[in-house]
Design a protein around this motif. Structure first.
Motif, PDB file in Angstrom:
ATOM      1  N   TYR A  38      -2.027   1.309   8.223  1.00 18.43           N
ATOM      2  CA  TYR A  38      -1.448   2.600   8.597  1.00 18.43           C
ATOM      3  C   TYR A  38      -2.272   3.788   8.094  1.00 18.43           C
ATOM      4  O   TYR A  38      -1.762   4.901   7.993  1.00 18.43           O
ATOM      5  CB  TYR A  38      -0.009   2.705   8.074  1.00 18.43           C
ATOM      6  N   GLN A  39      -3.550   3.568   7.816  1.00 16.00           N
ATOM      7  CA  GLN A  39      -4.394   4.648   7.310  1.00 16.00           C
ATOM      8  C   GLN A  39      -4.413   5.852   8.263  1.00 16.00           C
ATOM      9  O   GLN A  39      -4.449   6.990   7.830  1.00 16.00           O
ATOM     10  CB  GLN A  39      -5.820   4.158   7.045  1.00 16.00           C
ATOM     11  N   ALA A  40      -4.358   5.597   9.561  1.00 15.96           N
ATOM     12  CA  ALA A  40      -4.364   6.703  10.534  1.00 15.96           C
ATOM     13  C   ALA A  40      -3.124   7.587  10.370  1.00 15.96           C
ATOM     14  O   ALA A  40      -3.192   8.808  10.580  1.00 15.96           O
ATOM     15  CB  ALA A  40      -4.448   6.164  11.957  1.00 15.96           C
ATOM     16  N   VAL A  41      -2.001   7.004   9.969  1.00 18.92           N
ATOM     17  CA  VAL A  41      -0.779   7.784   9.711  1.00 18.92           C
ATOM     18  C   VAL A  41      -0.989   8.656   8.480  1.00 18.92           C
ATOM     19  O   VAL A  41      -0.635   9.844   8.468  1.00 18.92           O
ATOM     20  CB  VAL A  41       0.445   6.863   9.525  1.00 18.92           C
ATOM     21  N   LEU A  42      -1.571   8.079   7.438  1.00 20.96           N
ATOM     22  CA  LEU A  42      -1.819   8.829   6.209  1.00 20.96           C
ATOM     23  C   LEU A  42      -2.814   9.959   6.462  1.00 20.96           C
ATOM     24  O   LEU A  42      -2.643  11.076   5.951  1.00 20.96           O
ATOM     25  CB  LEU A  42      -2.320   7.894   5.112  1.00 20.96           C
ATOM     26  N   ASP A  43      -3.834   9.682   7.262  1.00 15.88           N
ATOM     27  CA  ASP A  43      -4.811  10.718   7.605  1.00 15.88           C
ATOM     28  C   ASP A  43      -4.153  11.855   8.384  1.00 15.88           C
ATOM     29  O   ASP A  43      -4.424  13.032   8.133  1.00 15.88           O
ATOM     30  CB  ASP A  43      -5.962  10.127   8.427  1.00 15.88           C
ATOM     31  N   LEU A  44      -3.267  11.508   9.320  1.00 15.88           N
ATOM     32  CA  LEU A  44      -2.554  12.523  10.082  1.00 15.88           C
ATOM     33  C   LEU A  44      -1.666  13.355   9.160  1.00 15.88           C
ATOM     34  O   LEU A  44      -1.584  14.575   9.297  1.00 15.88           O
ATOM     35  CB  LEU A  44      -1.717  11.877  11.196  1.00 15.88           C
ATOM     36  N   GLY A  45      -1.021  12.705   8.206  1.00 11.30           N
ATOM     37  CA  GLY A  45      -0.201  13.431   7.232  1.00 11.30           C
ATOM     38  C   GLY A  45      -1.008  14.451   6.455  1.00 11.30           C
ATOM     39  O   GLY A  45      -0.554  15.569   6.222  1.00 11.30           O
ATOM     40  N   GLU A  46      -2.223  14.083   6.076  1.00 14.53           N
ATOM     41  CA  GLU A  46      -3.098  15.040   5.386  1.00 14.53           C
ATOM     42  C   GLU A  46      -3.483  16.181   6.306  1.00 14.53           C
ATOM     43  O   GLU A  46      -3.458  17.342   5.911  1.00 14.53           O
ATOM     44  CB  GLU A  46      -4.353  14.336   4.875  1.00 14.53           C
ATOM     45  N   LYS A  47      -3.836  15.855   7.545  1.00 15.11           N
ATOM     46  CA  LYS A  47      -4.228  16.883   8.516  1.00 15.11           C
ATOM     47  C   LYS A  47      -3.088  17.870   8.768  1.00 15.11           C
ATOM     48  O   LYS A  47      -3.312  19.074   8.913  1.00 15.11           O
ATOM     49  CB  LYS A  47      -4.642  16.216   9.831  1.00 15.11           C
TER      50      LYS A  47
ATOM     51  N   VAL B  50       3.052   7.902  -1.354  1.00 18.55           N
ATOM     52  CA  VAL B  50       2.767   6.654  -0.662  1.00 18.55           C
ATOM     53  C   VAL B  50       2.688   5.537  -1.699  1.00 18.55           C
ATOM     54  O   VAL B  50       1.935   5.635  -2.661  1.00 18.55           O
ATOM     55  CB  VAL B  50       1.418   6.739   0.104  1.00 18.55           C
ATOM     56  N   THR B  51       3.491   4.491  -1.498  1.00 14.42           N
ATOM     57  CA  THR B  51       3.435   3.310  -2.351  1.00 14.42           C
ATOM     58  C   THR B  51       3.504   2.070  -1.466  1.00 14.42           C
ATOM     59  O   THR B  51       3.975   2.132  -0.333  1.00 14.42           O
ATOM     60  CB  THR B  51       4.605   3.268  -3.369  1.00 14.42           C
ATOM     61  N   GLU B  52       3.037   0.956  -2.013  1.00 17.34           N
ATOM     62  CA  GLU B  52       3.114  -0.299  -1.279  1.00 17.34           C
ATOM     63  C   GLU B  52       3.749  -1.339  -2.190  1.00 17.34           C
ATOM     64  O   GLU B  52       3.313  -1.533  -3.317  1.00 17.34           O
ATOM     65  CB  GLU B  52       1.718  -0.748  -0.832  1.00 17.34           C
TER      66      GLU B  52
ATOM     67  N   THR C  57      -4.071  -4.887   4.187  1.00 14.70           N
ATOM     68  CA  THR C  57      -2.900  -4.325   3.526  1.00 14.70           C
ATOM     69  C   THR C  57      -2.179  -3.381   4.486  1.00 14.70           C
ATOM     70  O   THR C  57      -2.764  -2.868   5.445  1.00 14.70           O
ATOM     71  CB  THR C  57      -3.304  -3.537   2.263  1.00 14.70           C
ATOM     72  N   ALA C  58      -0.903  -3.158   4.207  1.00 16.47           N
ATOM     73  CA  ALA C  58      -0.128  -2.225   5.036  1.00 16.47           C
ATOM     74  C   ALA C  58      -0.741  -0.829   4.951  1.00 16.47           C
ATOM     75  O   ALA C  58      -0.785  -0.102   5.946  1.00 16.47           O
ATOM     76  CB  ALA C  58       1.328  -2.214   4.591  1.00 16.47           C
ATOM     77  N   LYS C  59      -1.251  -0.481   3.784  1.00 14.97           N
ATOM     78  CA  LYS C  59      -1.847   0.848   3.628  1.00 14.97           C
ATOM     79  C   LYS C  59      -3.071   0.999   4.531  1.00 14.97           C
ATOM     80  O   LYS C  59      -3.232   2.018   5.200  1.00 14.97           O
ATOM     81  CB  LYS C  59      -2.217   1.114   2.170  1.00 14.97           C
ATOM     82  N   SER C  60      -3.912  -0.016   4.573  1.00 17.22           N
ATOM     83  CA  SER C  60      -5.095   0.087   5.434  1.00 17.22           C
ATOM     84  C   SER C  60      -4.695   0.049   6.909  1.00 17.22           C
ATOM     85  O   SER C  60      -5.297   0.727   7.735  1.00 17.22           O
ATOM     86  CB  SER C  60      -6.119  -0.994   5.101  1.00 17.22           C
TER      87      SER C  60
ATOM     88  N   LEU D 223       4.719  -0.673   3.231  1.00 22.85           N
ATOM     89  CA  LEU D 223       4.247   0.652   2.874  1.00 22.85           C
ATOM     90  C   LEU D 223       5.428   1.612   2.892  1.00 22.85           C
ATOM     91  O   LEU D 223       6.176   1.677   3.870  1.00 22.85           O
ATOM     92  CB  LEU D 223       3.182   1.119   3.874  1.00 22.85           C
ATOM     93  N   LYS D 224       5.608   2.333   1.789  1.00 20.03           N
ATOM     94  CA  LYS D 224       6.693   3.313   1.689  1.00 20.03           C
ATOM     95  C   LYS D 224       6.058   4.696   1.660  1.00 20.03           C
ATOM     96  O   LYS D 224       5.250   4.997   0.776  1.00 20.03           O
ATOM     97  CB  LYS D 224       7.529   3.066   0.445  1.00 20.03           C
ATOM     98  N   VAL D 225       6.428   5.508   2.649  1.00 22.68           N
ATOM     99  CA  VAL D 225       5.850   6.828   2.818  1.00 22.68           C
ATOM    100  C   VAL D 225       6.971   7.855   2.840  1.00 22.68           C
ATOM    101  O   VAL D 225       7.986   7.649   3.506  1.00 22.68           O
ATOM    102  CB  VAL D 225       5.070   6.907   4.164  1.00 22.68           C
TER     103      VAL D 225
END
Length: 126
Positions: free
Chosen positions: A7-16, A24-26, A2-5, A31-33
């Motif tokens: 780009y998981q590193a982007v989502l993790d960076l956003g949390e950091k 975040v929606t797909e 999936t697009a979410k998986s 993936l829409k962020v």
């Protein structure tokens, strides 16, 4: 995948980076962020990570990242062993830009060779 998986590193960076108002929606494989970064530097970090994963013009992610404080490029807390030159290299990829950082912080710095751990420096937009 999936697009979410993907780009998981982007989502993790956003949390950091503690991105505010994140969402975040797909939909249909895209993936829409969206969210708000504290500074332009943090926004650039997110875009760099997106491009690292998806290339210069990824078609499977749409990102709407705004910036809370555009008056500065970033705010940096000095760590042990750092110099203004090292900090300039980190943010501007040019150690000689340390003068810009020094000039933006003359309220707390009297000498560009004397910085101390724990000081919060303004990294100016240049």
């Amino acid at each position: 995948m999936t697009a979410k998986s993907k780009y998981q590193a982007v989502l993790d960076l956003g949390e950091k980076l503690n991105i505010k108002n994140g969402d975040v929606t797909e939909e249909n494989g895209i993936l829409k962020v969206k969210g708000t970064a504290n500074t332009p530097y943090e926004k650039n970090l997110l875009w760099d990570k997106i491009k690292e994963i998806g290339g210069d013009k990824p078609s499977d992610i749409m990102a709407n990242i705004t910036v809370a404080d555009e008056s500065v490029y970033h705010r940096h807390t000095v760590e042990s062993g750092e110099t203004l030159s090292k900090i300039a290299k980190q943010y501007y990829d040019n150690a000689s830009k340390y003068q810009a950082i020094f000039s933006a912080n003359t309220n707390i710095l009297k000498n560009p060779d004397l910085i101390h751990p724990g000081q919060e420096l303004v990294i100016p937009n240049i």
